[in-house]
Design an enzyme around this catalytic site. Structure first.
Site, short mmCIF file in Angstrom:
data_model
loop_
_atom_site.label_atom_id
_atom_site.label_comp_id
_atom_site.label_asym_id
_atom_site.label_seq_id
_atom_site.Cartn_x
_atom_site.Cartn_y
_atom_site.Cartn_z
CG ASP A 216 -1.85 1.20 1.24
OD1 ASP A 216 -2.83 1.19 0.49
OD2 ASP A 216 -1.56 2.16 2.00
CD GLU A 308 -4.83 0.51 -2.98
OE1 GLU A 308 -6.02 0.58 -2.69
OE2 GLU A 308 -3.96 1.27 -2.55
CB CYS A 361 -12.85 -4.83 8.78
SG CYS A 361 -12.14 -5.57 10.27
CB CYS A 364 -15.13 -9.05 10.50
SG CYS A 364 -15.42 -7.26 10.41
CB CYS A 380 -13.72 -3.00 12.59
SG CYS A 380 -15.05 -4.01 11.89
CB CYS A 383 -14.58 -7.66 14.42
SG CYS A 383 -13.40 -6.72 13.42
CG ASP A 390 -1.16 3.92 5.30
OD1 ASP A 390 -2.21 4.24 4.70
OD2 ASP A 390 -0.32 4.76 5.67
#
Length: 462
Positions: A216, A308, A361, A364, A380, A383, A390
């Site tokens: 990332d 990406e 996330c 989860c 999150c 969870c 990052d």
């Protein structure tokens, strides 16, 4: 594995050699401008004749835009256009004509839909002051000397290199490389020669062939790996801005060129301009060196690398972050990873541009509707995961490789969320068969309230 590779070396040229290089670059510019003038004249003439109602059969004959056609026309007129043509290599004129032929083809393909990407404009004339001096040699005596300190180019003779050419010389002596062309270019106040070489590379295997890493990229940290590694952003341009501003102010106070009055620049202006050019070149060299070291380390260690598909051109429209994004070099990082993973026997997976790597996330699979840039920690609500933003995105990219291996439909299929997030609540996370099971979030309070209201209305009506 046979591939095309470039070897670039700095040159230490003498004043006479530099004059020859500038003359060759000027010859390329003259041939390019002459051919462009001829092409535009014929196009304007044909357009005017069409406006007069002349049929297409009787129009002025069109000229070819290919390199052989332009070269044939130049050879027929070079004695009148450039009587000094025997003083430079024929490759100099071929360089300018080839650049025009490629520019015309790109413009034509862009108009007819044969070229993807942003629209390409019509070729423009090359200026003597603004054009970077460059000349390309494809034939003649092109070789590297055994002393590994000199190179030989057509009509230029023996040129001394600033650094050793042992990397290329070893391959040439072993017979695993063949020089296709050589391009001499002036960049940052120094001449460089770049050899385009066909190389037979040995098949390699990454140190960890089965390992998967998600990369990332960002401005705060240049690259965050899913394995926990963090590459800080060196910010070379920010560190050099003080000196760049100082040199720019100094150059603006001195006497520069004026085309309207024909005024020539002063020696101090030229000296300051050269200093500013070298300062910018140093920033570019530092950035290039850091990216090469990072990408080489990643490609040689991991078997699968996931990145990406960033819209860098769109990100540069943000005037607050454009300079920092350009200084990081996101596009160059991905370009180097593409060919280095292939060289080292690995593979590169590119996540879809709409894949919510930052909003999802990693524990989860819940996808947030909105996530502002100021939120550097991912929290999150399902969870309770608390993780660096990052690092969470890098883990999601690494998990995407398992979906590709399972479903076999490529990185575009398993997006994981809608392209446009809904304003209310969170969206479902699973969109493709064959992916790992993820915990689905429960219904939102608004949906639960609507469901209870509908049940009450049914009971009352019943």
């Amino acid at each position: 594995m046979r591939t095309i590779q470039a070897y670039r070396f700095a040159l230490d040229v003498t004043p006479s050699q530099e004059r020859m290089l500038l003359a060759s670059a000027g010859a390329a510019r003259v041939a390019h401008n002459w051919a462009l003038t001829r092409v535009k004249a014929v196009m304007n003439q044909r357009a005017a004749e069409r406006s007069y109602g002349i049929p297409d059969v009787e129009l002025t004959s069109a000229i070819g835009w290919t390199l052989p056609a332009l070269r044939k026309a130049w050879n027929a007129a070079k004695a009148d256009v450039a009587p000094w043509w025997p003083q430079v290599s024929k490759e100099a004129f071929n360089t300018g004509l080839d650049a025009l032929a490629r520019g015309l083809k790109n413009w034509s393909d862009s108009r007819t839909g044969g070229r993807a990407g942003r629209p390409v404009g019509f070729p423009r004339f090359k200026s003597r002051r603004r054009t970077t001096p460059s000349v390309r040699f494809t034939t003649g005596a092109i070789r590297v000397e055994p002393d590994r300190k000199h190179v030989i180019l057509p009509r230029l003779g023996r040129l001394k290199t600033h650094e050793s050419t042992r990397k290329l010389a070893r391959r040439l002596e072993a017979g695993s490389a063949r020089i296709l062309s050589a391009t001499v270019r002036k960049c940052g106040g120094r001449w460089h020669v770049a050899f385009c070489v066909e190389v037979d590379r040995v098949e390699r295997t990454p140190a960890r062939p089965q390992a998967v890493v998600g990369v990332d990229v960002g401005v705060r940290c240049l690259a965050v790996l899913s394995t926990g590694g963090v590459e800080p952003n060196p910010r070379h341009l920010d560190h050099a801005m003080r000196r760049l501003r100082k040199l720019a102010r100094r150059m603006s106070r001195r006497v520069g060129p004026d085309r309207s009055s024909g005024q020539r620049p002063s020696n101090r202006w030229e000296s300051t301009r050269l200093q500013l050019m070298r300062a910018n070149a140093r920033v570019a060299n530092l950035r290039r060196d850091g990216l090469h070291k990072l990408t080489t380390r990643i490609a040689s260690e991991y078997g699968t690398v996931v990145v990406e598909d960033l819209n860098v051109a769109g990100m540069l429209r943000n005037r607050r972050l454009a300079r920092h994004i350009a200084d990081a070099g996101f596009g160059e990082l991905r370009r180097q990873l593409e060919y280095k993973t292939a060289w080292n026997g690995g593979r590169l997976l590119v996540a879809d541009r709409w894949y919510p790597s930052s909003k999802r996330c990693s524990a989860c699979g819940t996808v947030k509707a909105k996530l502002s840039l100021s939120e550097r920690t991912y929290n999150c609500t399902c969870c309770g995961l608390e993780l660096d933003r990052d690092r969470n995105a890098a883990r999601n990219l690494a998990a995407l490789a398992r979906e590709v291996d399972t479903a076999g439909s490529g990185p575009v299929a398993g997006r994981g969320a809608d392209c446009k997030t809904r304003p209310s609540g969170q969206v479902a996370e699973k969109r493709q068969p064959g992916t790992t099971e993820l915990v689905r979030p429960g219904p939102s309070r608004r949906k639960a309230g609507l469901h209870e209201r509908n049940l009450m209305q049914r009971n009352v009506s019943g």
